[in-house]
Design an enzyme around this catalytic site. Structure first.
Site, mmCIF file in Angstrom:
data_model
loop_
_atom_site.group_PDB
_atom_site.id
_atom_site.type_symbol
_atom_site.label_atom_id
_atom_site.label_comp_id
_atom_site.label_asym_id
_atom_site.label_seq_id
_atom_site.Cartn_x
_atom_site.Cartn_y
_atom_site.Cartn_z
ATOM 1 N N LYS A 1 0.470 -0.963 0.266
ATOM 2 C CA LYS A 1 0.330 -0.313 0.267
ATOM 3 C C LYS A 1 1.350 1.340 0.314
ATOM 4 C CE LYS A 1 -1.629 3.318 1.796
ATOM 5 N NZ LYS A 1 -1.403 4.524 1.715
ATOM 6 N N GLY B 1 -4.081 1.204 4.214
ATOM 7 C CA GLY B 1 -3.355 1.170 4.439
ATOM 8 C C GLY B 1 -3.950 0.342 6.233
ATOM 9 N N GLY C 1 -4.775 5.633 3.314
ATOM 10 C CA GLY C 1 -3.773 4.970 4.884
ATOM 11 C C GLY C 1 -5.247 4.566 5.789
ATOM 12 N N GLU D 1 9.730 1.906 10.941
ATOM 13 C CA GLU D 1 10.765 3.273 10.164
ATOM 14 C C GLU D 1 10.281 4.241 10.366
ATOM 15 O OE1 GLU D 1 12.993 5.497 8.934
ATOM 16 O OE2 GLU D 1 13.683 5.063 7.034
ATOM 17 N N GLU E 1 10.029 16.522 14.126
ATOM 18 C CA GLU E 1 10.163 16.347 12.799
ATOM 19 C C GLU E 1 9.622 17.576 12.073
ATOM 20 O OE1 GLU E 1 9.752 12.500 10.884
ATOM 21 O OE2 GLU E 1 11.223 12.664 10.600
ATOM 22 N N CYS F 1 13.715 10.915 6.238
ATOM 23 C CA CYS F 1 13.752 11.106 7.659
ATOM 24 C C CYS F 1 15.409 11.021 7.907
ATOM 25 C CB CYS F 1 13.181 9.536 8.184
ATOM 26 S SG CYS F 1 13.253 8.254 6.591
ATOM 27 N N GLY G 1 -4.233 3.357 -2.185
ATOM 28 C CA GLY G 1 -5.383 3.815 -1.278
ATOM 29 C C GLY G 1 -4.787 4.511 -0.716
HETATM 30 P P1 NAP Z 1 2.302 9.088 7.834
HETATM 31 O O1 NAP Z 1 0.905 8.945 7.369
HETATM 32 O O2 NAP Z 1 2.716 8.335 8.493
HETATM 33 O O3 NAP Z 1 2.610 7.831 6.341
HETATM 34 C C1 NAP Z 1 2.825 7.260 5.357
HETATM 35 C C2 NAP Z 1 2.242 5.932 5.132
HETATM 36 O O4 NAP Z 1 0.994 5.105 6.195
HETATM 37 C C3 NAP Z 1 1.088 6.312 3.488
HETATM 38 O O5 NAP Z 1 1.208 5.006 2.988
HETATM 39 C C4 NAP Z 1 0.117 6.389 4.535
HETATM 40 O O6 NAP Z 1 -1.075 6.239 3.271
HETATM 41 C C5 NAP Z 1 -0.300 5.241 5.182
HETATM 42 N N1 NAP Z 1 -1.124 5.444 6.592
HETATM 43 C C6 NAP Z 1 -1.692 6.564 6.757
HETATM 44 N N2 NAP Z 1 -2.151 6.588 8.079
HETATM 45 C C7 NAP Z 1 -2.531 4.547 8.030
HETATM 46 C C8 NAP Z 1 -3.497 4.351 8.987
HETATM 47 N N3 NAP Z 1 -3.921 4.335 10.140
HETATM 48 N N4 NAP Z 1 -2.648 2.794 9.115
HETATM 49 C C9 NAP Z 1 -2.254 2.195 8.078
HETATM 50 N N5 NAP Z 1 -1.020 2.495 7.168
HETATM 51 C C10 NAP Z 1 -1.589 4.449 7.195
HETATM 52 O O7 NAP Z 1 2.950 10.068 7.753
HETATM 53 P P2 NAP Z 1 2.437 11.219 6.143
HETATM 54 O O8 NAP Z 1 0.891 11.585 6.034
HETATM 55 O O9 NAP Z 1 2.472 11.094 4.502
HETATM 56 O O10 NAP Z 1 3.049 12.465 6.854
HETATM 57 C C11 NAP Z 1 3.084 13.263 8.036
HETATM 58 C C12 NAP Z 1 4.686 13.663 8.485
HETATM 59 O O11 NAP Z 1 4.853 11.577 8.877
HETATM 60 C C13 NAP Z 1 5.456 14.155 7.679
HETATM 61 O O12 NAP Z 1 5.570 15.476 8.420
HETATM 62 C C14 NAP Z 1 7.046 13.610 8.468
HETATM 63 O O13 NAP Z 1 7.428 13.657 9.537
HETATM 64 C C15 NAP Z 1 6.468 11.898 7.991
HETATM 65 N N6 NAP Z 1 7.269 11.251 7.886
HETATM 66 C C16 NAP Z 1 8.180 10.547 7.848
HETATM 67 C C17 NAP Z 1 8.864 9.661 7.119
HETATM 68 C C18 NAP Z 1 10.157 8.821 6.626
HETATM 69 O O14 NAP Z 1 10.244 8.678 5.991
HETATM 70 N N7 NAP Z 1 10.268 8.114 8.379
HETATM 71 C C19 NAP Z 1 8.562 9.366 5.724
HETATM 72 C C20 NAP Z 1 7.089 10.162 5.430
HETATM 73 C C21 NAP Z 1 6.562 10.783 6.823
HETATM 74 P P3 NAP Z 1 -1.373 7.682 3.038
HETATM 75 O O15 NAP Z 1 -0.395 8.230 1.786
HETATM 76 O O16 NAP Z 1 -2.438 8.022 2.281
HETATM 77 O O17 NAP Z 1 -1.480 9.082 4.365
#
Ligand code: NAP
Ligand code: MG
Length: 462
Positions: free
Chosen positions: A170, A207, A203, A245, A369, A279, A201
């Site tokens: 996903k 997800g 998250g 991660e 972050e 990250c 799809g």
């Molecule tokens: P995120 O919401 O954690 O998204 C990462 C992945 O998880 C995406 O595929 C997301 O889908 C999915 N996801 C979201 N909610 C979920 C749930 N309840 N259950 C299962 N999967 C779920 O991160 P983001 O919204 O893209 O970014 C928010 C913040 O996260 C950033 O500002 C940053 O600080 C941090 N981040 C860290 C990393 C890293 O490499 N460590 C990478 C990205 C972001 P969707 O795409 O549909 O939301």
């Protein structure tokens, strides 16, 4: 590339059960460039069943043949390098040269490394009167973010396939076209049907359904700590393994004996790269009080040179989030020496390369972050103070140490609570384990350590 109005399940592109779609937006001009299906729980279930059905045969496939498929996958990525780089640039906004060199170069290297590891890893060993088999853990649910869209997919799928696992992916809703290009590459590489499956799809829908699916054996997640901890809780309740991660707030520690100009310039480049959406970025620069003013001046000049050469951040929400952090930095008394909240252009989700001086360790910009092109420069009095500041966040993903000689830098690095440290600008190594101490995660990716995440042992006694 043209968006597929379909999911890739069991070796074919098939329509989604879910009727909703996701608009893919180019962050440079805010135009919609395509639409993909927003898969639902039924779609996830369909994909997990395909992965489960494909598991016994793939797990029993000789490692040399799994290695051959991974080598073929690497070759397809090489052949399609420019095309997929264009897709990444279109949906992530990164400059094309960066997409080619980093967003494609890294996953090509990683796919190649797992072709090699699949062929050479000892999946069987003798321990006294036992034979220990390293067997695939089973069906993997992989959930990836948008910031390195292809790398994060390959860093999970390549070791999983090398181990003999099957996968349901996903990907992030912001970068689904890259995931579709990857699925096409997997198909072209001759990976058998059902071994790799893609459900685009949202998250909280697809997800969450994947992370909670009872027939998934391991959830491998990269993204925010908030979502990661929720996934770990669900998986823990089901006695399921997770690999996480998560975020980082890494320190770039410049010891007094270092080459200051080089350390500052490389440090600024590290933070501005990929518009700060890394990250492991060294978003806190720690400088000795005697060199502090000189370092701030160098950093401000270096950041200004980036000007409009960096791309936008991925979407409007991230832009607003990063701007919110810049406002918070100002409100808490940090001194702005480059950039700021003013957008450098009307159109697109751009943020100016921003540098804060006089940042103190407890400020929000030094603790959380930001995930944008924002650097905080902190002052330390002596080495113990520097160590205390470096270790003073909930995170521990990466970091850097600069010193006149390597021994001094290594001694400091060994005391840092973090998973990776670059010594005097050390180069990226695709075989080195990558992952976090503390709240930066659980488990490791890349190289042999990344492979063993997808294996479990069985001992036979004789
Ligand atoms: P995120 O919401 O954690 O998204 C990462 C992945 O998880 C995406 O595929 C997301 O889908 C999915 N996801 C979201 N909610 C979920 C749930 N309840 N259950 C299962 N999967 C779920 O991160 P983001 O919204 O893209 O970014 C928010 C913040 O996260 C950033 O500002 C940053 O600080 C941090 N981040 C860290 C990393 C890293 O490499 N460590 C990478 C990205 C972001 P969707 O795409 O549909 O939301
Ligand atoms: Mg999200």
């Amino acid at each position: 590339m043209k968006a597929q109005q379909a999911l890739y399940i069991d070796g074919v592109w098939c329509p989604a059960e879910g009727r909703d779609t996701i608009d893919v937006v180019n962050p440079v001009d805010e135009q919609v460039i395509g639409q993909v299906p927003a898969g639902n729980a039924e779609d996830v279930d369909h994909a997990v069943r395909a992965a489960r059905a494909a598991l016994p045969a793939w797990a029993a496939t000789p490692p040399a043949e799994r290695a051959a498929r991974l080598a073929a996958l690497r070759d397809v990525l090489v052949a399609r390098k420019d095309e997929i780089a264009g897709t990444i640039t279109a949906e992530l906004g990164s400059p094309l040269a960066f997409s080619q060199a980093v967003h494609m170069g890294t996953p090509i290297a990683v796919a190649g490394s797992y072709a090699e590891l699949a062929a050479t890893y000892a999946f069987e060993e003798k321990v006294g009167n036992s034979t220990v088999y390293h067997e695939p853990i089973g069906v993997v649910g992989a959930i990836t973010p948008w910031n390195y869209p292809l790398h994060q997919i390959v860093a999970k799928v390549a070791p999983a396939l090398a181990a003999g696992c099957t996968v349901v992916l996903k990907p992030a809703e912001d970068t689904p076209l890259t995931a579709q290009a990857f699925a096409q590459a997997v198909h072209e590489a001759g990976v058998p049907a059902g071994v790799f499956n893609l459900v685009t799809g949202l998250g909280p829908v697809a997800g969450q359904a994947l992370a909670g699916h009872p027939d998934v054996d391991l959830v491998s997640f990269t993204g925010s700590t908030a979502v990661g901890s929720r996934i770990a809780a669900t998986a823990g309740a089901a006695v399921k393994k997770v690999a996480l991660e998560l975020g980082g707030k890494s320190a770039n520690v410049i010891l007094p004996s270092a080459d200051l100009a080089r350390a500052v310039n490389v440090g600024v480049a590290n933070v501005m790269s990929n518009s700060g959406q890394t990250c492991s970025a060294w978003t806190r620069m720690l400088v000795h009080t005697a060199q502090y003013d000189a370092a701030v001046e160098l950093a401000a000049r270096a950041a200004a040179k980036y000007g409009d050469r960096i791309g936008p951040v991925v979407n409007a929400r991230q832009r607003d989030r990063v701007r919110g952090y810049i406002e918070k930095g100002l409100a808490e008394g940090a001194r702005l020496v480059a950039g700021g909240v003013e957008p450098p252009s009307e159109r697109g989700y751009f943020i100016s390369p921003t540098v804060f001086a006089d940042v103190t360790p407890e400020m929000t910009v030094a603790q959380e972050e930001i995930f944008g092109p924002v650097l905080s420069i902190l002052r330390y009095e002596d080495e113990e103070d520097a160590l205390h500041i470096a270790n003073g966040t909930v995170y521990g993903l990466a970091g850097a140490v600069w010193a006149g000689d390597e021994t001094e830098a290594v001694a400091f690095a060994r005391r840092m609570e973090t998973g990776q440290v670059d010594i005097n600008g050390g180069r990226f190594n695709p075989l080195a384990p990558f992952g976090g101490y503390k709240q930066s995660g659980v488990g490791r990716e890349l190289g042999v350590h990344g492979l063993t995440e997808y294996l479990q042992t069985k001992s036979l006694q004789f």
